[in-house]
Structure formats: structure tokens, C-alpha cells
Enzyme design. Structure first.
Site, PDB file in Angstrom:
ATOM      1  N   SER A   1       0.808  -1.219   0.000  1.00  0.00           N
ATOM      2  CA  SER A   1       0.000   0.000   0.000  1.00  0.00           C
ATOM      3  C   SER A   1       0.842   1.270   0.000  1.00  0.00           C
ATOM      4  CB  SER A   1      -0.944   0.008   1.207  1.00  0.00           C
ATOM      5  OG  SER A   1      -1.855  -1.059   1.118  1.00  0.00           O
TER       6      SER A   1
ATOM      7  N   HIS B   1       0.259   4.266   4.568  1.00  0.00           N
ATOM      8  CA  HIS B   1      -0.438   4.874   3.436  1.00  0.00           C
ATOM      9  C   HIS B   1      -0.044   6.345   3.315  1.00  0.00           C
ATOM     10  CE1 HIS B   1      -3.977   1.764   3.593  1.00  0.00           C
ATOM     11  NE2 HIS B   1      -2.787   1.201   3.545  1.00  0.00           N
TER      12      HIS B   1
END
Length: 372
Positions: A251, A311
Site C-alpha cells: 500500500s 499509506h
């Protein structure tokens, strides 16, 4: 009377510039006439070969060769776009040390029939220039290859090894384990491990959709650097903010690709035909993701082990590194300021993360006997 007329004519000639110095945008276009692979670098020997092919005795070949070698401060035999622009740009007095001789070269090497077209190209609207840079040769296979490696790792541990999720032997060796921080490769290799098939497929789908268009314009190696920077930033910042977390998934790299698109828009806005639409799409993706993250974290009673720090860190890294290494089709003075701000900010943030990991071991969990 005749003498006065001659003197007047001579005075007028003095006021007429023998050659005009190009603007930065025009010099960029001139440079890219010879930058055949569009990587903003030209070997000096190739540039000199162009001079010799011109075979015009009025071209100051030796002076231009001297200028090129003088500009090549790192002596690597290559002149970059930035070096070229510094060489020909005007000073505060409106002069250029080497701009004049390169103007003479350009005027003699562009065929007369093409000169007018060249001027029209320079001064025409640049919208769509970015879209013209999309290329399928060489094919953009970078993100596809990384995705295949992820599938291979997951398949081995779930099918051949008979394991599920990230419990397989390969996954255990690649996962980011906070108890094994001294095994530095884990800060990168955790991207090949995924917590289930859905996690894997979502990351692969997004990184291919986002990565392929960037590769087609900027090349695989630039996108690989951005992607890897996002992965490293994700694990490094997570290790500092949430030191007990085990980390899996790509991610951080995926989010770096999202903001790399934003970086490309910032640096090439005037050259994009649909810049506003692209900007709306990227900002919308960011807003939706942030909203979902907040909703799941604070409004739903769901115990989801999602590394939101990775993230965010990946997104920041993608923006900062993207500004630095993605192709900038037309360099402007204000963009140089953004470039320096981005690189200094990235170095500071990553430096802080590395220092905390090295200098403050008590902040992190100690290695437990038997952990692997």
C-alpha cells in the site's frame, strides 16, 4: 551629406542585435531536438557529432565543445537539460556567455524551411504536449513484473506450501517484523506479502492502473524509484509511530503512485490537455480514501489492522520524490524552487526516521527468542 547618411546607417546597425537569445522554454525545445530518448541527457560526443554533421565552417565548433565540457562539472561526458540551460541562460545584465554561439549553431543547423515551423512550435499552445509523450515502446512492464512477483510469493505460500495468508515460509522471511528490524531488507520486501487474496488483488489492480500510464511517459526506472521510496517510507514511519506493528502489503508503494500523478500534474500542468480533469480524479481518490479511513477507524467498531501511517507516508514520499525525478517537459524558474523544497523535505523526514531507528532502540520491541 553622404557621410552623415553612412554614419546614421552604421549607428542603426549597432542597435540591431545580430542574433537573438532564446527564452528558457525555447532552449528546452532546442535541447530536446537532440535528446532522442527523451531522458533529459545528451552525451557530449553525440552533440559534437551533430556539429560535425552540420559541416558549416561558420559554426564555432571548438567554442561550443569548450562550452559543453566546461558545463559538464561532474566530468561524466553527459550534459543534462539543467546544465544546458545554465550554460545558455541570460545573466542579470541580459547577456549570456555561450547563448550567442549556440544561437548561431541553431540558426545554421535548422533548415530554412523548418525555421518558421520551429518558431510556431515554440510559441504555440503547449496543451497536449504531455499526452504526446505516451509511448508503448519499450512496453511498460515494470508494474506488471512487480505484480507477478507478488502473485508468485502469495501462490507459493498458499498453494504449494499449504499455508494461508502471510504464514508461509517465504512470507515470514519477507514480512516487516518489528522484532527483527536489524534485518534491513524487511523494510522493503514486506511489499511482496499480502494478508489474503482480496488484499493482493486490490493492490495489484490499483498499481497497474496507476503505474502503467506513468511508465509510458516517464519510464520504468523513475516509477520504480518512486514506488520503492513509498514502500520504504511506509515501513520506516510505521516503525516510529507504531513500533509494535507487523507490516504486510504494497500500500505504501500504491499510494506513492497516486501522489506521483499529482507531482506530474504540478510540474507539467501547462503541457497537459486534461490537467484539470486529472487533478480532480486524483484529489477525489485521496478524499474518498481518507474519508473511508476515518469512518472505519472512529465510527465503526471494526478491528481492522490497517497501516494508515504507511499509506500516508507512501503518499508523501510519492509526491516529494515524484517532483524530483519525474520528467518535467518545460522547466520554469518557480519549479526549481519546488524541486529544492521537495528534496530537502524528503531527506529531512527520512533522516529523522532513520535516526530514531538507530539512536533510540528502547523505543522499539526487543527481539524475542524463537521469533522469526
Amino acid at each position: 551629406m553622404a557621410d552623415d547618411q553612412l554614419r546614421g546607417r552604421d549607428e542603426r546597425r549597432k542597435n540591431i542585435p545580430l542574433r537573438r537569445l532564446y527564452s528558457e522554454a525555447e532552449w528546452t525545445n532546442i535541447f530536446r531536438r537532440y535528446d532522442y530518448d527523451q531522458d533529459d541527457q545528451i552525451p557530449i560526443k553525440d552533440f559534437m557529432q551533430e556539429l560535425r554533421n552540420a559541416s558549416d565552417e561558420n559554426i564555432p565548433i571548438l567554442m561550443i565543445e569548450k562550452a559543453l565540457k566546461e558545463t559538464d562539472v561532474n566530468d561524466d561526458g553527459i550534459i543534462t537539460l539543467g546544465e544546458f540551460l545554465r550554460m545558455v541562460k541570460k545573466t542579470s545584465e541580459g547577456k549570456s556567455k555561450y547563448g550567442g554561439i549556440f544561437t548561431a549553431y541553431v540558426m545554421r543547423t535548422i533548415p530554412p524551411r523548418q525555421k518558421r515551423c520551429r518558431e510556431l512550435e515554440i510559441y504555440s499552445d503547449t496543451d497536449g504536449e504531455y499526452e504526446d509523450e505516451y509511448k508503448c515502446c519499450p512496453p511498460p512492464l515494470g508494474m506488471i513484473c512487480i505484480s507477478l512477483l507478488m502473485i508468485g510469493t502469495f501462490s507459493y505460500d498458499t498453494v504449494i506450501g499449504g499455508y494461508g495468508h502471510f504464514d508461509g515460509p517465504v512470507a515470514k522471511w519477507l514480512i516487516y517484523n518489528p522484532h527483527l528490524r536489524e534485518e534491513a531488507w524487511r523494510f522493503v520486501t514486506y511489499m511482496f506479502v499480502h494478508a489474503g487474496l482480496q488484499h493482493l488483488l486490490v493492490n495489484i489492480a490499483v498499481q497497474i492502473m496507476l503505474g502503467l500510464p506513468l511508465e509510458m511517459v516517464h519510464g520504468f526506472w523513475r516509477i520504480l524509484i518512486i514506488y520503492t521510496s513509498g514502500v520504504i517510507a511506509g515501513s520506516l514511519i510505521t516503525s516510529v509511530v507504531d513500533p509494535n506493528v507487523f507490516l504486510v502489503g504494497a500500500s505504501g508503494g500504491v499510494y506513492s503512485l497516486i501522489t506521483a500523478h499529482l507531482a506530474s500534474i504540478i510540474m507539467n500542468y501547462s503541457e497537459m490537455e486534461f490537467a484539470n480533469w486529472q487533478l480532480i480524479v486524483i484529489i477525489s481518490l485521496c478524499i474518498v480514501d481518507i474519508t473511508c479511513a476515518i469512518y472505519h477507524r472512529y465510527f465503526l467498531e471494526i478491528n481492522q489492522q490497517i497501516g494508515y501511517e504507511s499509506h500516508l507516508a507512501g503518499a508523501v514520499a510519492g509526491l516529494l520524490i515524484g517532483i524530483n525525478i519525474l520528467r518535467n517537459l518545460r522547466v520554469r524558474s518557480w519549479e526549481n524552487k519546488i524541486w529544492w523544497t521537495a528534496i530537502v523535505t524528503y531527506i529531512l523526514l527520512m533522516g529523522i526516521g532513520v535516526i530514531i531507528n538507530i539512536a533510540f532502540p528502547s523505543h522499539f520491541p526487543t527481539r524475542t527468542v524463537g521469533i522469526n
